[in-house]
Design a protein around this motif. Structure first.
Motif, PDB file in Angstrom:
ATOM      1  N   PRO A   1     -55.192  35.230 -52.188  1.00 22.37           N
ATOM      2  CA  PRO A   1     -56.242  35.406 -51.177  1.00 22.37           C
ATOM      3  C   PRO A   1     -57.170  34.184 -51.183  1.00 22.37           C
TER       4      PRO A   1
ATOM      5  N   LYS B   1     -65.760  39.746 -57.184  1.00 21.61           N
ATOM      6  CA  LYS B   1     -65.189  40.152 -58.474  1.00 21.61           C
ATOM      7  C   LYS B   1     -65.915  39.445 -59.603  1.00 21.61           C
TER       8      LYS B   1
ATOM      9  N   ALA C   1     -61.471  36.718 -49.945  1.00 26.13           N
ATOM     10  CA  ALA C   1     -61.202  37.379 -48.659  1.00 26.13           C
ATOM     11  C   ALA C   1     -60.534  38.721 -48.927  1.00 26.13           C
TER      12      ALA C   1
ATOM     13  N   GLN D   1     -60.055  51.055 -56.257  1.00 25.81           N
ATOM     14  CA  GLN D   1     -59.688  49.874 -57.062  1.00 25.81           C
ATOM     15  C   GLN D   1     -59.078  50.215 -58.429  1.00 25.81           C
TER      16      GLN D   1
ATOM     17  N   TYR E   1     -61.942  45.164 -65.402  1.00 24.42           N
ATOM     18  CA  TYR E   1     -60.680  45.894 -65.586  1.00 24.42           C
ATOM     19  C   TYR E   1     -60.782  47.223 -64.854  1.00 24.42           C
TER      20      TYR E   1
HETATM   21  P1  ADP Z   1     -59.086  44.638 -61.940  1.00 20.88           P
HETATM   22  O1  ADP Z   1     -58.883  43.369 -62.710  1.00 20.88           O
HETATM   23  O2  ADP Z   1     -60.348  45.339 -62.251  1.00 20.88           O
HETATM   24  O3  ADP Z   1     -57.876  45.534 -61.936  1.00 20.88           O
HETATM   25  P2  ADP Z   1     -58.282  43.631 -59.366  1.00 20.88           P
HETATM   26  O4  ADP Z   1     -58.645  42.264 -58.986  1.00 20.88           O
HETATM   27  O5  ADP Z   1     -56.864  43.841 -59.804  1.00 20.88           O
HETATM   28  O6  ADP Z   1     -59.305  44.174 -60.446  1.00 20.88           O
HETATM   29  O7  ADP Z   1     -58.572  44.618 -58.171  1.00 20.88           O
HETATM   30  C1  ADP Z   1     -58.372  46.010 -58.266  1.00 20.88           C
HETATM   31  C2  ADP Z   1     -57.896  46.535 -56.917  1.00 20.88           C
HETATM   32  O8  ADP Z   1     -58.861  46.212 -55.905  1.00 20.88           O
HETATM   33  C3  ADP Z   1     -56.615  45.905 -56.418  1.00 20.88           C
HETATM   34  O9  ADP Z   1     -55.476  46.527 -56.980  1.00 20.88           O
HETATM   35  C4  ADP Z   1     -56.725  46.161 -54.923  1.00 20.88           C
HETATM   36  O10 ADP Z   1     -56.399  47.512 -54.599  1.00 20.88           O
HETATM   37  C5  ADP Z   1     -58.207  45.936 -54.683  1.00 20.88           C
HETATM   38  N1  ADP Z   1     -58.431  44.512 -54.337  1.00 20.88           N
HETATM   39  C6  ADP Z   1     -58.715  43.512 -55.197  1.00 20.88           C
HETATM   40  N2  ADP Z   1     -58.820  42.332 -54.562  1.00 20.88           N
HETATM   41  C7  ADP Z   1     -58.594  42.574 -53.255  1.00 20.88           C
HETATM   42  C8  ADP Z   1     -58.536  41.759 -52.076  1.00 20.88           C
HETATM   43  N3  ADP Z   1     -58.804  40.444 -52.113  1.00 20.88           N
HETATM   44  N4  ADP Z   1     -58.234  42.371 -50.898  1.00 20.88           N
HETATM   45  C9  ADP Z   1     -57.992  43.711 -50.844  1.00 20.88           C
HETATM   46  N5  ADP Z   1     -58.038  44.530 -51.907  1.00 20.88           N
HETATM   47  C10 ADP Z   1     -58.334  43.983 -53.088  1.00 20.88           C
END
Ligand code: ADP
Length: 387
Positions: free
Chosen positions: A117, A143, A179, A212, A149
Motif C-alpha cells: 500500500p 499504524k 492508504a 483488524q 499486534y
Molecule cells: P497487526 O500488525 O496489528 O496485525 P496489520 O498491519 O496486519 O496489523 O493490520 C491488521 C488488519 O488491519 C489487516 O489484516 C487488515 O484487515 C487491516 N488493514 C491493515 N492495513 C490496511 C490497509 N492499508 N488497508 C486496508 N486494511 C488494512
C-alpha cells in the motif's frame, strides 16, 4: 544429546513448538516475563524476564545452542553485542533488522520492487496538523511503527478529526500513514528457509479479520494459481534476500485486479499457519525447529483437502477456563481444539483456536462447509447477542 533451542517469547507460539520439540528430541529454553505464560509449561528451563531484556537473552544463550524468536519486540541493538560474542541467532539479527518497524518494512519492500500500500512516515508532520499529505485521501490507516499486534496500534480513519484524536490519545507513538486498500480478500503464506538455502512454501490461505484482528483462516483450493505463484515468489525473494534461517509469515491484500500487495511479514511462526498442526505433514512449529537446528526440510504436503481455523478470542474480562464451551467444540467432527492456558481472558485476546480438517474434491462445496463450520464454532464460542 539433543539440541537446546532458546526461544525469545513464551506465548502460544512457543507453546505450540512444544510437541514438535519433544518429537525431535529438542529441549526448549524460553525467555518470557510471566510464570503463567503458555510456553512455561513445555519449556525445559525458563528465564523469567522481559522480551526486550538482552541481559536475560545473554542468560538464555548460556543454556542453549541457538536462539530463535516467537516474539519480535526485542532490543535488536542490545542483542547485536551478544551476536558479536558468538551467540547464534536463527534467523540472524540482520534478517530481523528491516522488519521490526512497519515503516522500515515498507521501505524494504519498496527497495525490492515488491508492491505494498502507499505509505509515508507521519513523524515529521506536526501533531496538531491532522490534514493528509497531498497524495492521500480518506479513508487512511495509521499504524504504530513498532509493537503493534492483533490490530492493536492499527486504526482505519475516515476524517481529519479521527486522525487528530488518535494522535492526541497516543502522543508518544511514531506512526506510519498508509492508504486504505479496498481489498477483495486477505491472503497469507508461511515459508521456511534452511541452512542449505532451500525454501519450502506452504499453501496460500485466506485470512479473515474483524476489527483488524484475525478471526478465521480458510485453507481451500480456491486461490487462483497465478495469485498463489505471486505469493510464493514474494516469499522466496524475501527469504533469500535476507538469507533467513527459520520460518516467516507473509500477509497480503488481494486487489480486485488480482494484484497482491504485501501488508506485513512476521519473522516467526504465525496465526495464519496454525492449521499446519493438523492439516500438513509438518507443522510450522516443527519446520521452524528443523530450520534453526540445521535439519532438512519437512514435507509441507497437506493430509486433507482443506481446513478451517477459527480463533477463540476473548469476549469479556474473566478468569474462566471455558471448559464447557471447549467440550462442545471438541464434539465437532474432525475438530482439533487448542487451549493456550492463559489465566485471564480479555476482549480480543487470543485464548485458543480450533482447526477442523475437511475432505472432498469440490471446491465450492469445501468453501460452503468451511463457512458453515466456522459459524458453528463461533456460535458455540461467543455468547449469543440477544436482540
Ligand atoms: P497487526 O500488525 O496489528 O496485525 P496489520 O498491519 O496486519 O496489523 O493490520 C491488521 C488488519 O488491519 C489487516 O489484516 C487488515 O484487515 C487491516 N488493514 C491493515 N492495513 C490496511 C490497509 N492499508 N488497508 C486496508 N486494511 C488494512
Amino acid at each position: 544429546m539433543g539440541q537446546r533451542v532458546g526461544v525469545v517469547g513464551g506465548g502460544q507460539l512457543a507453546w505450540m513448538m512444544g510437541k514438535a520439540a519433544h518429537d525431535l528430541g529438542i529441549d526448549l529454553v524460553v525467555q518470557t516475563p510471566k510464570r503463567s505464560d503458555p510456553a512455561v509449561a513445555v519449556a525445559a528451563e525458563t528465564i523469567l524476564d522481559a522480551i526486550a531484556n538482552a541481559e536475560a537473552t545473554a542468560q538464555l544463550a548460556q543454556q542453549c545452542d541457538v536462539i530463535t524468536f516467537e516474539n519480535e519486540f526485542v532490543d535488536l541493538e542490545a542483542l547485536g553485542s551478544l551476536a558479536e560474542q558468538g551467540v547464534k541467532f536463527a534467523p540472524r539479527l540482520s534478517a530481523l533488522a528491516p522488519l521490526l518497524d512497519k515503516y522500515h518494512q515498507r521501505q524494504f519492500f519498496r527497495n525490492l520492487g515488491i508492491a505494498t500500500p502507499e505509505f509515508e512516515a507521519w513523524g515529521d508532520r506536526s501533531r496538531s496538523d491532522s490534514s493528509l499529505p497531498p497524495s492521500f485521501q480518506f479513508p487512511v490507516v495509521l499504524k504504530a511503527r513498532r509493537h503493534g499486534y492483533d490490530g492493536q496500534g492499527t486504526h482505519v480513519l475516515r476524517s481529519a478529526n479521527e486522525v487528530q484524536s488518535v494522535l492526541d490519545n497516543q502522543p508518544e507513538v511514531d506512526w506510519l500513514l498508509e492508504a486504505f486498500v479496498p481489498f477483495e480478500r486477505e491472503l497469507a503464506v508461511m515459508a521456511a528457509r534452511f541452512a542449505d538455502g532451500s525454501v519450502v512454501v506452504y499453501p496460500v490461505v485466506e485470512t479473515q479479520q474483524e476489527n483488524q484482528v484475525c478471526c478465521r483462516v480458510m485453507v481451500l483450493p480456491d486461490v487462483p494459481t497465478d495469485v498463489a505463484q505471486q505469493a510464493e515468489a514474494i516469499a522466496q525473494t524475501v527469504l533469500n534476500e535476507l538469507e533467513v534461517i527459520g520460518i516467516f509469515g507473509f500477509e497480503f491484500f488481494l486487489t480486485a485486479e488480482g494484484r497482491l500487495l504485501v501488508n506485513e511479514i512476521a519473522p516467526r511462526t504465525h496465526n495464519s499457519g496454525h492449521y499446519t498442526l493438523d492439516a500438513c505433514k509438518t507443522s510450522q512449529f516443527e519446520q521452524q525447529l528443523r530450520a534453526v537446528c540445521g535439519l532438512s526440510p519437512g514435507s509441507i504436503q497437506m493430509c486433507c483437502a482443506g481446513a478451517v481455523m477459527v480463533n477463540l478470542l476473548g469476549f469479556e474480562l474473566s478468569q474462566s477456563d471455558y471448559q464447557e464451551r471447549r467440550t462442545a467444540l471438541e464434539r465437532i467432527a474432525n475438530a482439533h481444539v487448542y487451549w493456550y492456558g492463559k489465566t485471564e481472558a480479555r476482549p480480543g485476546r487470543k485464548l485458543g483456536h480450533v482447526t477442523v480438517t475437511l475432505q472432498g474434491k469440490n471446491s465450492s462445496k469445501l468453501r460452503r462447509n468451511a463457512d458453515a463450520i466456522a459459524q458453528d464454532v463461533e456460535s458455540i464460542w461467543y455468547p449469543s447477542v440477544s436482540s
